[in-house]
Design a protein around this motif. Structure first.
Motif, PDB file in Angstrom:
ATOM      1  N   UNK A 135      23.279  24.888 -12.828  1.00  0.00           N
ATOM      2  CA  UNK A 135      22.173  25.220 -11.922  1.00  0.00           C
ATOM      3  C   UNK A 135      22.420  24.747 -10.486  1.00  0.00           C
ATOM      4  N   UNK A 136      23.538  24.060 -10.252  1.00  0.00           N
ATOM      5  CA  UNK A 136      23.833  23.560  -8.912  1.00  0.00           C
ATOM      6  C   UNK A 136      24.515  24.660  -8.089  1.00  0.00           C
ATOM      7  N   UNK A 137      23.730  25.624  -7.673  1.00  0.00           N
ATOM      8  CA  UNK A 137      24.257  26.788  -6.974  1.00  0.00           C
ATOM      9  C   UNK A 137      24.994  26.443  -5.681  1.00  0.00           C
ATOM     10  N   UNK A 138      24.471  25.542  -4.832  1.00  0.00           N
ATOM     11  CA  UNK A 138      25.209  25.221  -3.599  1.00  0.00           C
ATOM     12  C   UNK A 138      26.620  24.691  -3.861  1.00  0.00           C
ATOM     13  N   UNK A 139      26.770  23.825  -4.854  1.00  0.00           N
ATOM     14  CA  UNK A 139      28.080  23.281  -5.162  1.00  0.00           C
ATOM     15  C   UNK A 139      29.006  24.364  -5.702  1.00  0.00           C
ATOM     16  N   UNK A 140      28.473  25.257  -6.501  1.00  0.00           N
ATOM     17  CA  UNK A 140      29.288  26.349  -7.032  1.00  0.00           C
ATOM     18  C   UNK A 140      29.778  27.247  -5.905  1.00  0.00           C
ATOM     19  N   UNK A 141      28.950  27.443  -4.888  1.00  0.00           N
ATOM     20  CA  UNK A 141      29.364  28.260  -3.737  1.00  0.00           C
ATOM     21  C   UNK A 141      30.530  27.606  -3.000  1.00  0.00           C
ATOM     22  N   UNK A 142      30.475  26.272  -2.860  1.00  0.00           N
ATOM     23  CA  UNK A 142      31.571  25.568  -2.202  1.00  0.00           C
ATOM     24  C   UNK A 142      32.863  25.770  -2.986  1.00  0.00           C
ATOM     25  N   UNK A 143      32.800  25.637  -4.299  1.00  0.00           N
ATOM     26  CA  UNK A 143      33.990  25.828  -5.127  1.00  0.00           C
ATOM     27  C   UNK A 143      34.585  27.212  -4.908  1.00  0.00           C
ATOM     28  N   UNK A 144      33.725  28.227  -4.884  1.00  0.00           N
ATOM     29  CA  UNK A 144      34.201  29.594  -4.705  1.00  0.00           C
ATOM     30  C   UNK A 144      34.798  29.795  -3.319  1.00  0.00           C
ATOM     31  N   UNK A 145      34.142  29.258  -2.300  1.00  0.00           N
ATOM     32  CA  UNK A 145      34.647  29.421  -0.932  1.00  0.00           C
ATOM     33  C   UNK A 145      35.938  28.654  -0.708  1.00  0.00           C
ATOM     34  N   UNK A 146      36.131  27.613  -1.495  1.00  0.00           N
ATOM     35  CA  UNK A 146      37.369  26.839  -1.392  1.00  0.00           C
ATOM     36  C   UNK A 146      38.511  27.498  -2.160  1.00  0.00           C
ATOM     37  N   UNK A 147      38.227  28.574  -2.890  1.00  0.00           N
ATOM     38  CA  UNK A 147      39.262  29.328  -3.585  1.00  0.00           C
ATOM     39  C   UNK A 147      39.293  29.183  -5.084  1.00  0.00           C
ATOM     40  N   UNK A 148      38.423  28.323  -5.643  1.00  0.00           N
ATOM     41  CA  UNK A 148      38.397  28.146  -7.093  1.00  0.00           C
ATOM     42  C   UNK A 148      37.620  29.292  -7.741  1.00  0.00           C
ATOM     43  N   UNK A 149      37.954  29.587  -8.985  1.00  0.00           N
ATOM     44  CA  UNK A 149      37.246  30.625  -9.723  1.00  0.00           C
ATOM     45  C   UNK A 149      36.670  30.050 -11.018  1.00  0.00           C
ATOM     46  N   UNK A 150      35.631  30.703 -11.485  1.00  0.00           N
ATOM     47  CA  UNK A 150      34.923  30.254 -12.685  1.00  0.00           C
ATOM     48  C   UNK A 150      35.841  30.294 -13.904  1.00  0.00           C
ATOM     49  N   UNK A 151      35.813  29.221 -14.695  1.00  0.00           N
ATOM     50  CA  UNK A 151      36.616  29.133 -15.908  1.00  0.00           C
ATOM     51  C   UNK A 151      35.735  29.203 -17.155  1.00  0.00           C
ATOM     52  N   UNK A 152      34.676  28.364 -17.194  1.00  0.00           N
ATOM     53  CA  UNK A 152      33.868  28.293 -18.414  1.00  0.00           C
ATOM     54  C   UNK A 152      32.559  27.569 -18.155  1.00  0.00           C
ATOM     55  N   UNK A 178      48.091  30.729  -7.916  1.00  0.00           N
ATOM     56  CA  UNK A 178      46.976  31.479  -7.327  1.00  0.00           C
ATOM     57  C   UNK A 178      46.781  31.114  -5.861  1.00  0.00           C
ATOM     58  N   UNK A 179      46.906  29.830  -5.561  1.00  0.00           N
ATOM     59  CA  UNK A 179      46.771  29.363  -4.183  1.00  0.00           C
ATOM     60  C   UNK A 179      47.861  29.957  -3.302  1.00  0.00           C
ATOM     61  N   UNK A 180      49.110  29.931  -3.794  1.00  0.00           N
ATOM     62  CA  UNK A 180      50.230  30.450  -3.013  1.00  0.00           C
ATOM     63  C   UNK A 180      50.066  31.939  -2.749  1.00  0.00           C
ATOM     64  N   UNK A 181      49.591  32.660  -3.748  1.00  0.00           N
ATOM     65  CA  UNK A 181      49.372  34.096  -3.575  1.00  0.00           C
ATOM     66  C   UNK A 181      48.293  34.361  -2.524  1.00  0.00           C
ATOM     67  N   UNK A 182      47.217  33.579  -2.570  1.00  0.00           N
ATOM     68  CA  UNK A 182      46.144  33.727  -1.583  1.00  0.00           C
ATOM     69  C   UNK A 182      46.636  33.381  -0.184  1.00  0.00           C
ATOM     70  N   UNK A 183      47.492  32.348  -0.086  1.00  0.00           N
ATOM     71  CA  UNK A 183      48.062  31.967   1.207  1.00  0.00           C
ATOM     72  C   UNK A 183      48.905  33.099   1.784  1.00  0.00           C
ATOM     73  N   UNK A 184      49.721  33.717   0.913  1.00  0.00           N
ATOM     74  CA  UNK A 184      50.549  34.834   1.380  1.00  0.00           C
ATOM     75  C   UNK A 184      49.681  35.996   1.825  1.00  0.00           C
ATOM     76  N   UNK A 185      48.623  36.252   1.044  1.00  0.00           N
ATOM     77  CA  UNK A 185      47.739  37.368   1.375  1.00  0.00           C
ATOM     78  C   UNK A 185      46.989  37.154   2.676  1.00  0.00           C
ATOM     79  N   UNK A 186      46.745  35.892   3.015  1.00  0.00           N
ATOM     80  CA  UNK A 186      46.023  35.582   4.248  1.00  0.00           C
ATOM     81  C   UNK A 186      46.980  35.372   5.419  1.00  0.00           C
TER      82      UNK A 186
END
Length: 198
Positions: A135-152, A178-186
């Motif tokens: 239920x901690x939506x703000x923290x989940x948004x930070x994780x997503x914006x930092x590049x992490x994706x939902x696992x479980x 995943x990070x390296x791929x995102x870095x290349x894409x950016x």
């Protein structure tokens, strides 16, 4: 000595002089809402929390870093790449905790991206993960914006559960690949202002 520097933040190691900063941070019920639900006693910070932070530095290069706002020179919270008990850096837990007055300004995301960059580019980290209450939506948004994706989503037992615990905990993660791929894409510009300050 700063561990990291971004456009707006200096991230440095904690010292014993940061006791009052940590007490101020953990005394705000808003900050602790999804953690313990109540302020952390000063004695606990003095005897357990701060010594634990300092002890992590003895085990390796990862840990928790005080976040200083460049514009004011003020302590605004912390960003961490928390190592396991053995101090290894292969898998690190991303964390962040900021004073309420600093919320909504992108500081947690900015600091997290810089920390992740350090983990993958300097510390040999293979995976960065984070977890919070579902239920901690703000923290989940930070994780997503930092590049992490939902696992479980998973459920833990608590003797004195916080409101919302029934919805479970969520885990997010990012691998080095995943990070390296995102870095290349950016075009290597996903974290342009972050660098290690030696």
């Amino acid at each position: 000595m700063n561990v990291l520097e971004t456009d707006r933040l200096l991230l440095r190691r904690f010292t014993e002089a940061d006791l009052d900063n940590l007490v101020q941070l953990d005394s705000d019920p808003r900050v602790m809402r999804f953690l313990t639900g109540k302020p952390t006693p000063r004695a606990e910070i003095e005897q357990e929390v701060l010594p634990g932070i300092l002890a992590d530095y003895e085990r390796g290069p990862a840990g928790r870093w005080a976040a200083i706002e460049k514009a004011t020179g003020e302590f605004i919270g912390w960003i961490s790449l928390q190592p396991p008990e053995d101090g290894s850096t292969a898998e690190l837990e991303l964390g962040y905790r900021l004073l309420a007055k600093s919320w909504g300004r992108g500081y947690a995301t900015e600091g997290s991206r810089a920390a992740i960059h350090k983990g993958f580019s300097e510390l040999g980290t293979r995976r960065v993960w984070a977890q919070t209450m579902a239920v901690n939506t703000p923290s989940r948004r930070v994780m997503e914006r930092a590049g992490l994706t939902y696992v479980r989503t998973f459920h833990l037992h608590f003797d004195d559960p916080l409101p919302g615990t029934e919805h479970g905990e969520v885990e997010y993660a990012l691998t080095r690949e995943e990070w390296a791929e995102a870095e290349r894409g950016a075009g290597q510009h996903s974290c342009p202002a972050a660098h290690t300050a030696e």
